[in-house]
Structure formats: structure tokens, C-alpha cells
Scaffold this motif. Structure first.
Motif, mmCIF file in Angstrom:
data_model
loop_
_atom_site.group_PDB
_atom_site.id
_atom_site.type_symbol
_atom_site.label_atom_id
_atom_site.label_comp_id
_atom_site.label_asym_id
_atom_site.label_seq_id
_atom_site.Cartn_x
_atom_site.Cartn_y
_atom_site.Cartn_z
ATOM 1 N N ASP A 86 40.811 19.152 76.309
ATOM 2 C CA ASP A 86 41.913 19.655 75.499
ATOM 3 C C ASP A 86 42.520 18.555 74.625
ATOM 4 O OD1 ASP A 86 44.620 19.795 77.985
ATOM 5 O OD2 ASP A 86 43.272 18.180 77.391
ATOM 6 N N ARG A 87 42.095 17.327 74.798
ATOM 7 C CA ARG A 87 42.532 16.223 73.949
ATOM 8 C C ARG A 87 41.482 15.864 72.905
ATOM 9 N NH1 ARG A 87 45.105 12.228 78.647
ATOM 10 N NH2 ARG A 87 46.533 13.777 79.529
ATOM 11 N N TYR A 88 40.528 16.757 72.736
ATOM 12 C CA TYR A 88 39.430 16.482 71.827
ATOM 13 C C TYR A 88 39.220 17.626 70.844
ATOM 14 C CZ TYR A 88 37.943 12.404 74.434
ATOM 15 O OH TYR A 88 37.879 11.163 75.015
ATOM 16 N N ARG A 131 41.826 19.772 67.657
ATOM 17 C CA ARG A 131 42.585 19.224 68.788
ATOM 18 C C ARG A 131 44.067 19.503 68.626
ATOM 19 N NH1 ARG A 131 43.528 12.786 70.230
ATOM 20 N NH2 ARG A 131 45.487 13.127 71.307
ATOM 21 N N SER A 132 44.561 19.432 67.397
ATOM 22 C CA SER A 132 46.002 19.405 67.172
ATOM 23 C C SER A 132 46.674 20.757 67.418
ATOM 24 C CB SER A 132 46.287 18.941 65.740
ATOM 25 O OG SER A 132 45.601 19.758 64.815
ATOM 26 N N ASN A 163 41.236 25.286 79.405
ATOM 27 C CA ASN A 163 41.639 23.937 79.805
ATOM 28 C C ASN A 163 41.579 23.746 81.318
ATOM 29 O OD1 ASN A 163 42.081 23.261 77.125
ATOM 30 N ND2 ASN A 163 44.234 23.866 77.202
ATOM 31 N N PRO A 186 37.960 12.463 69.853
ATOM 32 C CA PRO A 186 39.393 12.405 70.161
ATOM 33 C C PRO A 186 40.315 12.416 68.947
ATOM 34 C CG PRO A 186 38.412 10.236 70.421
ATOM 35 C CD PRO A 186 37.288 11.185 70.151
#
Length: 133
Positions: free
Chosen positions: A30-32, A53-54, A74, A100
């Protein structure tokens, strides 16, 4: 060990469905930014669908719009590509990729003369999808 593993490919008849999975180990998806790409024999790699990602915005190639859906789970650290109404021209090896950097989704699936515009940090090994009667 940091890696992506795709699964869910196989042989399906035209009009059928498959769900591809892209699971990560060693990092949190979830950070990618995530992209799904495919490559058929003798053809260039194609950006199929991407999710940012954002803000979770998505992109679909015109060839799959309305038939494919990209999503994140997630809790399972997995990204899916639901593929419906499959056509023989969807036959290819499908790869997922993760990076990332919070790239704008419009850039994530772009392929230029030498490959994907974005140098994704991680790639899976690919899963074969064959659509044939």
C-alpha cells in the motif's frame, strides 16, 4: 527477501474471467505504486492497468477498459487484476511491478521506445494467460 509474486494465470475460453494476484513479501504494497504489464510473443510490452500510491487513482489501457479492474487488498498485501470478457488478444505473460515513488497514474503505464517510462523497483516473474477455445 523483497519480491513480488504473480499468480492466477491459466487457460480460459473467450468470454471467461481470471483474477491475477500480485503478492509482496518483505515490503508493504500500500506504500507502492503498482502497475500491471503484459507481453505477448513478438509484441512490445504493454501497460495494462496501474494504481497510484498517493490517492488510489487508476488507469486502464483502452484495450482493456471496461473489462479489467485493478484493486488493492491491504490486509493481504496483494494487488489484483480482475479480467472479465477475455479475448484471444489478451493472451500474454502478465507482470506486476511496484515502485515507492508517488508517480502520477497517467505516467505509470506508459511504455516508451526502451520500455516502461518508470523504472519500477520490483518486478514479478510473470504469469501466463492464454485465452483460447
Amino acid at each position: 527477501q523483497l519480491q513480488l509474486v504473480e499468480s492466477g494465470g491459466g487457460l480460459v475460453q473467450p468470454g471467461g474471467s481470471l483474477r491475477l494476484s500480485c503478492a509482496a513479501s518483505g515490503f508493504t504494497l500500500d506504500r507502492y505504486a503498482i502497475g500491471w504489464f503484459r507481453q505477448a510473443p513478438g509484441k512490445e510490452r504493454e501497460g495494462v492497468s496501474c494504481i497510484s500510491r498517493s490517492d488510489g487513482s487508476t488507469y486502464y489501457a483502452d484495450s482493456v477498459k471496461g473489462r479489467f479492474t485493478i484493486s488493492r487488498d491491504n490486509a493481504k498485501n496483494t494487488v489484483y487484476l480482475q479480467m472479465n470478457s477475455l479475448k484471444p488478444e489478451d493472451t500474454a505473460v502478465y507482470y506486476c511491478a511496484a515502485d515507492p515513488t508517488p508517480w502520477p497514474v497517467q505516467a505509470m503505464c506508459v511504455i516508451n521506445a526502451v520500455g516502461p517510462r518508470i523504472q519500477y523497483a520490483y518486478w514479478g516473474q510473470g504469469t501466463q494467460v492464454t485465452v483460447s477455445s
